[in-house]
Design a protein around this motif. Structure first.
Motif, mmCIF file in Angstrom:
data_model
loop_
_atom_site.group_PDB
_atom_site.id
_atom_site.type_symbol
_atom_site.label_atom_id
_atom_site.label_comp_id
_atom_site.label_asym_id
_atom_site.label_seq_id
_atom_site.Cartn_x
_atom_site.Cartn_y
_atom_site.Cartn_z
ATOM 1 N N VAL A 297 0.837 -1.202 0.000
ATOM 2 C CA VAL A 297 0.000 0.000 0.000
ATOM 3 C C VAL A 297 0.871 1.252 0.000
ATOM 4 N N ALA A 298 1.929 1.248 0.782
ATOM 5 C CA ALA A 298 2.829 2.413 0.807
ATOM 6 C C ALA A 298 3.424 2.657 -0.579
ATOM 7 N N ARG A 299 3.822 1.597 -1.246
ATOM 8 C CA ARG A 299 4.388 1.721 -2.592
ATOM 9 C C ARG A 299 3.342 2.217 -3.595
ATOM 10 N N LEU A 300 2.140 1.665 -3.525
ATOM 11 C CA LEU A 300 1.064 2.099 -4.431
ATOM 12 C C LEU A 300 0.643 3.538 -4.137
ATOM 13 N N GLU A 301 0.691 3.897 -2.877
ATOM 14 C CA GLU A 301 0.347 5.268 -2.481
ATOM 15 C C GLU A 301 1.388 6.259 -3.019
ATOM 16 N N GLN A 302 2.653 5.919 -2.934
ATOM 17 C CA GLN A 302 3.717 6.783 -3.484
ATOM 18 C C GLN A 302 3.525 7.024 -4.968
ATOM 19 N N ARG A 303 2.976 6.046 -5.658
ATOM 20 C CA ARG A 303 2.770 6.143 -7.098
ATOM 21 C C ARG A 303 1.431 6.804 -7.449
ATOM 22 N N GLY A 304 0.656 7.164 -6.431
ATOM 23 C CA GLY A 304 -0.617 7.836 -6.660
ATOM 24 C C GLY A 304 -1.751 6.920 -7.086
ATOM 25 N N LEU A 305 -1.595 5.605 -6.893
ATOM 26 C CA LEU A 305 -2.621 4.661 -7.324
ATOM 27 C C LEU A 305 -3.678 4.419 -6.243
ATOM 28 N N VAL A 306 -3.309 4.670 -4.996
ATOM 29 C CA VAL A 306 -4.234 4.588 -3.867
ATOM 30 C C VAL A 306 -3.968 5.778 -2.946
ATOM 31 N N ARG A 307 -4.947 6.030 -2.071
ATOM 32 C CA ARG A 307 -4.753 7.079 -1.045
ATOM 33 C C ARG A 307 -5.403 6.622 0.248
ATOM 34 N N ARG A 308 -4.881 7.153 1.333
ATOM 35 C CA ARG A 308 -5.453 6.860 2.647
ATOM 36 C C ARG A 308 -6.548 7.884 2.936
ATOM 37 N N ALA A 309 -7.602 7.416 3.594
ATOM 38 C CA ALA A 309 -8.708 8.295 3.971
ATOM 39 C C ALA A 309 -9.242 7.845 5.321
ATOM 40 N N ARG A 310 -9.920 8.740 5.989
ATOM 41 C CA ARG A 310 -10.533 8.378 7.259
ATOM 42 C C ARG A 310 -11.642 7.355 7.030
ATOM 43 N N PRO B 102 -15.063 5.853 7.407
ATOM 44 C CA PRO B 102 -16.342 6.462 7.769
ATOM 45 C C PRO B 102 -16.994 5.827 9.004
ATOM 46 N N ASP B 103 -16.673 4.558 9.282
ATOM 47 C CA ASP B 103 -17.264 3.853 10.422
ATOM 48 C C ASP B 103 -16.480 4.021 11.717
ATOM 49 N N ASP B 104 -15.221 4.437 11.618
ATOM 50 C CA ASP B 104 -14.349 4.513 12.788
ATOM 51 C C ASP B 104 -13.301 5.591 12.538
ATOM 52 N N ASN B 105 -13.447 6.746 13.179
ATOM 53 C CA ASN B 105 -12.534 7.878 12.955
ATOM 54 C C ASN B 105 -11.093 7.577 13.338
ATOM 55 N N ARG B 106 -10.868 6.520 14.111
ATOM 56 C CA ARG B 106 -9.496 6.171 14.498
ATOM 57 C C ARG B 106 -8.801 5.364 13.413
ATOM 58 N N ALA B 107 -9.559 4.794 12.512
ATOM 59 C CA ALA B 107 -9.010 3.911 11.471
ATOM 60 C C ALA B 107 -8.940 4.637 10.131
ATOM 61 N N THR B 108 -8.138 4.078 9.243
ATOM 62 C CA THR B 108 -8.067 4.615 7.886
ATOM 63 C C THR B 108 -8.453 3.527 6.893
ATOM 64 N N THR B 109 -8.921 3.985 5.763
ATOM 65 C CA THR B 109 -9.189 3.067 4.664
ATOM 66 C C THR B 109 -8.252 3.418 3.527
ATOM 67 N N ILE B 110 -8.101 2.498 2.633
ATOM 68 C CA ILE B 110 -7.306 2.710 1.427
ATOM 69 C C ILE B 110 -8.297 2.820 0.282
ATOM 70 N N GLU B 111 -8.164 3.888 -0.504
ATOM 71 C CA GLU B 111 -9.080 4.129 -1.621
ATOM 72 C C GLU B 111 -8.326 4.060 -2.937
ATOM 73 N N LEU B 112 -8.993 3.545 -3.935
ATOM 74 C CA LEU B 112 -8.458 3.517 -5.293
ATOM 75 C C LEU B 112 -8.616 4.914 -5.892
ATOM 76 N N THR B 113 -7.543 5.459 -6.444
ATOM 77 C CA THR B 113 -7.600 6.794 -7.055
ATOM 78 C C THR B 113 -7.973 6.676 -8.530
ATOM 79 N N VAL B 114 -8.185 7.820 -9.159
ATOM 80 C CA VAL B 114 -8.451 7.838 -10.601
ATOM 81 C C VAL B 114 -7.266 7.222 -11.344
ATOM 82 N N ALA B 115 -6.054 7.581 -10.935
ATOM 83 C CA ALA B 115 -4.857 7.004 -11.561
ATOM 84 C C ALA B 115 -4.815 5.497 -11.331
ATOM 85 N N GLY B 116 -5.245 5.052 -10.151
ATOM 86 C CA GLY B 116 -5.290 3.623 -9.853
ATOM 87 C C GLY B 116 -6.292 2.894 -10.731
ATOM 88 N N ARG B 117 -7.443 3.532 -10.985
ATOM 89 C CA ARG B 117 -8.444 2.920 -11.873
ATOM 90 C C ARG B 117 -7.912 2.811 -13.298
#
Length: 157
Positions: free
Chosen positions: A78-91, A93-108
């Motif tokens: 995930v860190a590698r994909l995030e550096q390349r802009g293919l995914v991003r971390r986001a809060r 929605p169910d738990d403000n303490r946790a993060t989710t990984i989202e697919l970006t437009v570049a990732g799609r």
């Protein structure tokens, strides 16, 4: 008294060796093909796990589970994909303490390129080498074997 394990006959041994060798050859073969879009088979599976998820987002632990990976390995990917802009971390929605990984437009976009390679590989490596009757025979057999290893996995009915 311990039960005795029955030895494999010739056909059973041939099948077991074939499955073992196929599993060992498959990943490097796909890695080589996906290299043209700067992905590995594991990267592709990770992006697919997000694409198949609601809202194209998952927690890292869910990604690890869906890709049969350890959490440390998934975190590095995930860190590698995030550096390349293919995914991003986001809060989350169910738990403000946790993060989710989202697919970006570049990732799609990257995933669309990789899917074309995957379809071509599926045809060249497997499907074009089997008749439609063989495909209809082998597919449920493999699904049953996969389901025996992962009863809650993607191939359960």
């Amino acid at each position: 008294m311990a039960s005795r394990t029955r030895a494999l006959n010739r056909s059973e041994s041939d099948l077991w060796i074939s499955i073992t060798v196929l599993s060992q050859l498959f990943t490097p073969t796909m890695d080589q093909r996906l290299r043209s879009v700067d992905l590995t088979l594991f990267d592709f599976g990770s992006l697919m796990s997000l694409a198949d998820a609601p809202d194209n987002a998952l927690r890292i632990s869910e990604m690890a589970e869906r890709t049969y990976s350890s959490l440390p390995r998934m975190s590095k990917v995930v860190a590698r994909l995030e550096q390349r802009g293919l995914v991003r971390r986001a809060r989350c929605p169910d738990d403000n303490r946790a993060t989710t990984i989202e697919l970006t437009v570049a990732g799609r976009k990257k995933l669309a390129e990789a899917r074309r390679i995957q379809v071509t590989a599926a045809r060249e490596i497997v499907l074009d080498r089997l008749s439609s009757d063989e495909i209809d025979t082998v597919a449920p057999i493999l699904r049953r074997l996969v389901s025996s290893l992962d009863p809650d996995g993607p191939l359960t009915e």
